[in-house]
Design an enzyme around this catalytic site. Structure first.
Site, PDB file in Angstrom:
ATOM      1  N   SER A 183       0.838  -1.190   0.000  1.00 29.71           N
ATOM      2  CA  SER A 183       0.000   0.000   0.000  1.00 29.71           C
ATOM      3  C   SER A 183       0.883   1.254   0.000  1.00 29.71           C
ATOM      4  O   SER A 183       1.699   1.422  -0.899  1.00 29.71           O
ATOM      5  CB  SER A 183      -0.967  -0.034   1.189  1.00 29.71           C
ATOM      6  N   GLU A 225      -9.096  -5.396  -4.395  1.00 23.93           N
ATOM      7  CA  GLU A 225      -8.577  -4.381  -3.465  1.00 23.93           C
ATOM      8  C   GLU A 225      -9.704  -3.589  -2.815  1.00 23.93           C
ATOM      9  O   GLU A 225      -9.693  -3.307  -1.606  1.00 23.93           O
ATOM     10  CB  GLU A 225      -7.650  -3.418  -4.217  1.00 23.93           C
ATOM     11  N   HIS A 268      -7.758  -5.558  -0.209  1.00 24.85           N
ATOM     12  CA  HIS A 268      -6.505  -4.853   0.054  1.00 24.85           C
ATOM     13  C   HIS A 268      -5.927  -5.315   1.391  1.00 24.85           C
ATOM     14  O   HIS A 268      -6.649  -5.457   2.378  1.00 24.85           O
ATOM     15  CB  HIS A 268      -6.792  -3.352   0.096  1.00 24.85           C
TER      16      HIS A 268
END
Length: 505
Positions: free
Chosen positions: A206, A326, A425
């Site tokens: 991320s 995600e 995610h």
């Protein structure tokens, strides 16, 4: 590495792996005493730069003041000022707060058994939208890497306003400067822990993945890394003006000028509260105000995405990928997914200039998907999958070694509420660290996540760090993607390529 003579067990001591042994390493700044258990030695909270407060607040990282007496390195170091994740996402993602000012610190895990050769090193940069996270999270425990012959280093860096404000007289991207300082520390010190400074793989997820991409395209990258792994990392940096939107909102909220002196008037906890107010309701998918890497010399002269497309860092092998879904981290826990209607999809399509035919392609490939799932799939591709494919293509054209993966295993967590988290995610982190029993991994993946998948992912990351090859075909015109689905984890050629092509400029 040496055991402190005063702490050596006696000959008749019956210590076991459940009873850690103190172990001391002499660093360039002073001795640190960690602990050894189960064949792994850990050293926590070692400062790599001075505390960035007082006179050093909003300045580039400064050298550590040396010490003489052994420093306790058995507990995590101080964490950057931050607030917990808000709302339902906070029920999934942990926040650890360790008080103190020495927030610029690293944790090190290394095999205890001596080796005639220095071992490969992996440096982890955590994510959290540049406002959350720390190396104190149990999810980032490096024991499995050390067990498998890798020295694992995890990094704390300045977050939020302290690390990514856009102010008139303050260097931009202080948090990135911190990460580079940590990588310099690795070059200077890691051999003392048995690691090879010439064999360093930097990886992150991320915002951590975005940080890795930024460092990868920095002129000093070859001096601090041999390889890079980018997990679900946005590759675009923002202009100074766009990155500075949140700082402007905060100046109005606090009634201070956008200067070092103005922001120093506000204590760290006051800045955290102000940034939370400015970011309320935003997330990585909806474009709300948030902190980001800003393009500005000398640290980030241009966007990592543009630099990678132009062939920069072609000499550094890269492993890059994303999760299949995600978007579900933000759409599912909040209950947002079922509320998205066709009018919202239409508005997003018109705003982003997406042809109606592209939406039809996504719908055709997902005949049972809701409108929210269609929008989420498109957002995932626009933000992450299409850019990483374009970078992989450009690197292949430049002869750069590149491997692509996709994490596709679907977590059942939440299926009795607003829907399953699926391949959301951050879902892959527990598998990469082979630490499925960490509290965060259990909350995200459930108590019965497949260990075989963790073994497969972790082994691939270790193989890449050790030998520069994760175990499948390099990226080329056939578009091979190792798809970690927990079934056969097969290499799939050009998955969903019609969707990628429809969204590629």
């Amino acid at each position: 590495m040496s055991i402190d003579p005063g702490l050596e067990p006696a000959d008749d001591d019956t210590r076991s792996d459940d009873h850690p042994t103190p172990i001391t390493v002499d660093t360039g700044s002073g001795p640190v005493t960690g602990r050894s258990a189960g064949g792994v030695s850990s050293f926590l909270g070692i400062p790599y730069a001075a505390a960035p407060f007082g006179d050093d607040r909003f300045r580039l990282p400064q050298p550590v003041e040396p010490w003489d007496e052994p420093r306790d390195a058995t507990r995590p170091g101080a964490t950057a000022p931050q607030a917990p994740y808000a709302g339902a996402v906070g029920d999934l993602l942990s926040t650890v707060t360790v008080p103190g000012n020495e927030i610029l610190n690293v944790n090190v895990w290394t095999p205890t058994e001596p080796s005639t050769a220095l071992r490969p090193v992996m440096v982890w940069i955590h994510g959290g939208s540049f406002v959350h996270g720390s190396n104190a999270l149990d999810a980032y425990d490096g024991t499995a890497f050390a067990r498998d012959g890798v020295v694992l280093v995890s990094v704390n860096y300045r977050l939020g306003s302290e690390g990514f404000s856009v102010l008139d007289d303050v260097p931009l991207n202080l948090g990135i400067a911190d990460q580079l300082a940590a990588l310099t520390w690795v070059q200077d010190e890691i051999a003392r822990f048995g690691g090879d400074p010439d064999n360093v793989t930097v990886f992150g997820e991320s915002a951590g993945g975005a940080s890795v991409a930024t460092i990868l395209t920095h002129p000093d990258a070859p001096a601090v890394m041999r390889r890079a792994i980018i997990q679900s990392g946005p590759l675009e940096a923002q202009t100074r003006e766009r990155a500075g939107r949140i700082s402007k909102l905060m100046t109005k909220d606090l009634g201070v000028p956008a200067t070092r002196a103005g922001f120093r008037r506000v204590p760290p906890e006051g800045l955290v509260a102000a940034q939370e107010r400015a970011m309320a309701g935003g997330n990585p998918l909806n474009g709300g105000a948030g902190f980001a890497v800003a393009t500005a010399a000398p640290l980030v002269p241009d966007s990592p995405f543009d630099a990678l497309l132009a062939g920069r860092a072609a000499g550094i092998p890269v492993l890059i990928g994303s999760t299949t879904e995600e978007y579900r981290l933000w759409f599912v826990p909040t209950g947002l997914l079922p509320t998205i209607k066709r009018i919202h999809l239409l508005a997003a399509r018109l705003k982003l200039g997406i042809p109606a035919a592209t939406v039809r392609t996504f719908r055709r490939n997902r005949p049972r998907a809701s409108t929210g799932e269609i929008l989420g799939a498109m957002a995932t591709d626009i933000l992450l999958r299409v850019p990483l494919n374009r970078v992989a293509d450009a690197r292949a054209a430049a002869g750069a070694d590149t491997w692509v993966y996709e994490f596709a295993w679907r977590s059942p967590v939440g299926e009795d509420g607003h829907g399953a988290l699926g391949a959301a995610h951050a879902m892959e982190i527990g598998f990469v660290f082979d630490h499925l029993d960490s509290p965060e991994a259990v909350r995200m993946a459930g108590p019965s996540a497949p260990q075989s998948l963790a073994t497969a992912m972790h082994d691939a990351w270790v193989a890449f760090a050790k030998a520069g090859d994760p175990g499948w075909k390099r990226w080329d015109a056939t578009r091979p993607v190792r798809t970690f689905d927990g079934v056969d984890d097969a290499v799939v050629l050009a998955p969903r390529d019609d969707e990628r092509a429809a969204l590629t400029p």
